[in-house]
Scaffold this motif. Structure first.
Motif, PDB file in Angstrom:
ATOM      1  N   LYS D   8      36.895  28.598  29.529  1.00 36.25           N
ATOM      2  CA  LYS D   8      38.242  28.529  30.078  1.00 36.25           C
ATOM      3  C   LYS D   8      38.252  28.631  31.602  1.00 36.25           C
ATOM      4  O   LYS D   8      39.238  28.326  32.234  1.00 36.25           O
ATOM      5  N   LEU D  10      37.135  27.761  35.352  1.00 30.37           N
ATOM      6  CA  LEU D  10      36.553  26.739  36.213  1.00 30.37           C
ATOM      7  C   LEU D  10      36.459  27.266  37.637  1.00 30.37           C
ATOM      8  O   LEU D  10      37.489  27.439  38.297  1.00 30.37           O
ATOM      9  N   LEU D  12      36.152  27.418  41.627  1.00 34.14           N
ATOM     10  CA  LEU D  12      36.659  26.498  42.641  1.00 34.14           C
ATOM     11  C   LEU D  12      35.607  26.248  43.721  1.00 34.14           C
ATOM     12  O   LEU D  12      34.852  27.141  44.084  1.00 34.14           O
TER      13      LEU D  12
ATOM     14  N   VAL F  65      44.018  22.458  44.086  1.00 38.45           N
ATOM     15  CA  VAL F  65      44.862  23.089  43.077  1.00 38.45           C
ATOM     16  C   VAL F  65      46.256  22.481  43.187  1.00 38.45           C
ATOM     17  O   VAL F  65      46.661  21.994  44.229  1.00 38.45           O
ATOM     18  N   PHE F  72      42.655  32.406  39.357  1.00 44.64           N
ATOM     19  CA  PHE F  72      42.150  33.759  39.422  1.00 44.64           C
ATOM     20  C   PHE F  72      42.076  34.154  40.897  1.00 44.64           C
ATOM     21  O   PHE F  72      41.492  33.449  41.714  1.00 44.64           O
ATOM     22  N   LEU F  96      40.968  31.342  46.701  1.00 48.52           N
ATOM     23  CA  LEU F  96      41.127  31.402  45.247  1.00 48.52           C
ATOM     24  C   LEU F  96      39.756  31.292  44.597  1.00 48.52           C
ATOM     25  O   LEU F  96      38.901  30.533  45.050  1.00 48.52           O
ATOM     26  N   LEU F  97      39.523  32.044  43.517  1.00 50.68           N
ATOM     27  CA  LEU F  97      38.187  32.098  42.936  1.00 50.68           C
ATOM     28  C   LEU F  97      37.942  31.006  41.900  1.00 50.68           C
ATOM     29  O   LEU F  97      36.834  30.484  41.789  1.00 50.68           O
ATOM     30  N   GLY F  98      38.958  30.697  41.128  1.00 54.43           N
ATOM     31  CA  GLY F  98      38.773  29.686  40.098  1.00 54.43           C
ATOM     32  C   GLY F  98      40.093  29.422  39.398  1.00 54.43           C
ATOM     33  O   GLY F  98      41.091  30.094  39.638  1.00 54.43           O
ATOM     34  N   LYS F  99      40.098  28.410  38.559  1.00 55.10           N
ATOM     35  CA  LYS F  99      41.280  28.185  37.732  1.00 55.10           C
ATOM     36  C   LYS F  99      40.834  28.183  36.274  1.00 55.10           C
ATOM     37  O   LYS F  99      39.642  28.061  35.973  1.00 55.10           O
ATOM     38  N   PHE F 100      41.759  28.341  35.357  1.00 58.75           N
ATOM     39  CA  PHE F 100      41.368  28.367  33.945  1.00 58.75           C
ATOM     40  C   PHE F 100      42.533  27.860  33.109  1.00 58.75           C
ATOM     41  O   PHE F 100      43.680  27.799  33.558  1.00 58.75           O
ATOM     42  N   ASP F 101      42.238  27.476  31.902  1.00 62.37           N
ATOM     43  CA  ASP F 101      43.246  26.850  31.026  1.00 62.37           C
ATOM     44  C   ASP F 101      44.035  27.892  30.241  1.00 62.37           C
ATOM     45  O   ASP F 101      43.444  28.779  29.620  1.00 62.37           O
TER      46      ASP F 101
END
Lengths: 101, 101, 101, 101, 101, 101, 101
Positions: D8, D10, D12, F65, F72, F96-101
């Motif tokens: 889940k 990803l 960046l 983004v 996150f 920003l560190l990451g994105k997730f679903d």
């Protein structure tokens, strides 16, 4: 002369895996830092090299030192790591001072 | 005049291997820093030079000083190293102050 | 007016060899920093210039000041050096404040 | 071996999601930092990677490590995060020291 | 209005020679910093400008302020210098805050 | 879910307007920093994004983004702001560190 | 709404002249920093903008905010200046957080 275990280790980018030479009591034609680090062995052999840094426009810039090169190391810096019970050092190529025959 | 042992040493990138001149009690036409470093010899001869720094797009930028050049050294900086019992110094080329005849 | 001994000295890169003017008790049209450095001579003459800095793609960028220029010096900075018993100063060109006729 | 929950997540840009290997009392061919971090597990597996940094002219520079790579981690740095009760680490790719088979 | 002596002074690169306006007890449409520097005159006139900074590829980038411009000065920074008994200030152009009519 | 008042706010350049998720006592598949920030909600939703940074040659580099992304957040950094009595956060995209679903 | 005196002031480069909005006891749809700066007005209107920064190769990069834009200001930074007895603020464009309708 070095353990083959290092073959498993691939440095990333501009990093270089180094094995320091064994300390010798007499330095025949060897390079050594006097006073501050008497007897400290600062020469080593390149065991593995990274693919190189990437330039600003994304190209890879290969290293100039290669496996087997004998290099002179700065007194400080580098990351010590253990591979199959032996000590190795990881340096960025730009921190190596010179190579010699 | 310098030991031939330095021939074994190849500086990396923009580094220059220097042998300082012997200290002299009188400075005939020589350059010396007064007060703070009276008698300290800050001139030397270039014994070996690196291939040069690489530019951002990966080209090598050769040094402008060459073997045999007489250079004037900054008071601080440089790395001292011993080669066959003789002291040498390693400087980045940009830290050298000037050359003279 | 300056000693010819400086002719032996060639600054490297963007460095400029300066001879300060003699201190004068009265400043006729001269430039001087008041209060903090009363009487301190901060003007000088350019005796020698380097070839210039190299740009990122390896070209040489010649200096804009030239031998004989009268320049105004910053209060701090520069490296003092002795040539045939006379004091000279080495500045990076970008640290010079201005020139005047 | 790793939880699928990380799918889940990803990272960046140039960030890499890492799962550290379980600590083992004996290190058969494994890499470990002696003295300062005895027993600290500094190897891990890449679970997810970002798309890459963008260069100055706006192009994306893909990562060189990929999912499944076994990497050697620096002792300090990285951001710890919990995903479905398991610990993961987020590193910038340039901070990874090397990969190995 | 300013002394003509400044004509002898040519700032180098991106430097600008400024003469501050005389302090006035009332500020009719003038700009002044309240509280911290009450009455401190922070406006001035451009008396001389340098040729401009050189870009990375060696081109000269002319200044945007010109002789005669009225400028607003930052409270700190700049180098004070005396020319024929008058005080002037030397600023880098990028440190000037704005100009006004 | 978020207030529509944020629609009035357009971040500049590479900034991203974030609404943190509500704190939950149990984290089902959620990401949370253990120990140092137990219970601190570090996930959020992107409500608005800037047009992007401009490159050195003046082109706009759009963000990666987009509105609606779940991201996150780093534990530190960001600017808190109130819009119609609700708290929002402004981050630079690179933080920003990451994105997730 | 703002005094016309600001028309005399032209910010240099990437600077923006701002007039903060009047402090209001109730914030209807307005943005305000809670706790640390209760009641501090951090919104303003752009009154004048500079021509823009110059890129490394000497081109001018125009600002993206324009006269009349309502902007959200960072809590710290900016230079306060008085024009015809009114307070204004000078910010670099990159320090502005966002604009809103």
């Amino acid at each position: 002369m070095a353990s083959k275990a290092f073959k498993k280790f691939l440095p990333l980018f501009d990093r270089v895996l180094i094995q320091r030479f064994e300390a010798q009591s007499t330095s025949k034609g060897g390079i050594m830092l006097p006073e501050t680090s008497k007897g400290k062995v600062l020469e080593g052999e390149v065991l593995a090299v990274g693919d190189g840094m990437r330039t600003n426009d994304g190209k890879v810039m290969p290293l100039t030192v290669k496996i087997g090169d004998k290099v002179f190391l700065p007194e400080y810096g580098g990351t010590k790591l253990l591979l199959d019970e032996k000590e190795y050092y990881l340096f960025r190529e730009a921190d190596l001072l010179g190579k010699f025959d």
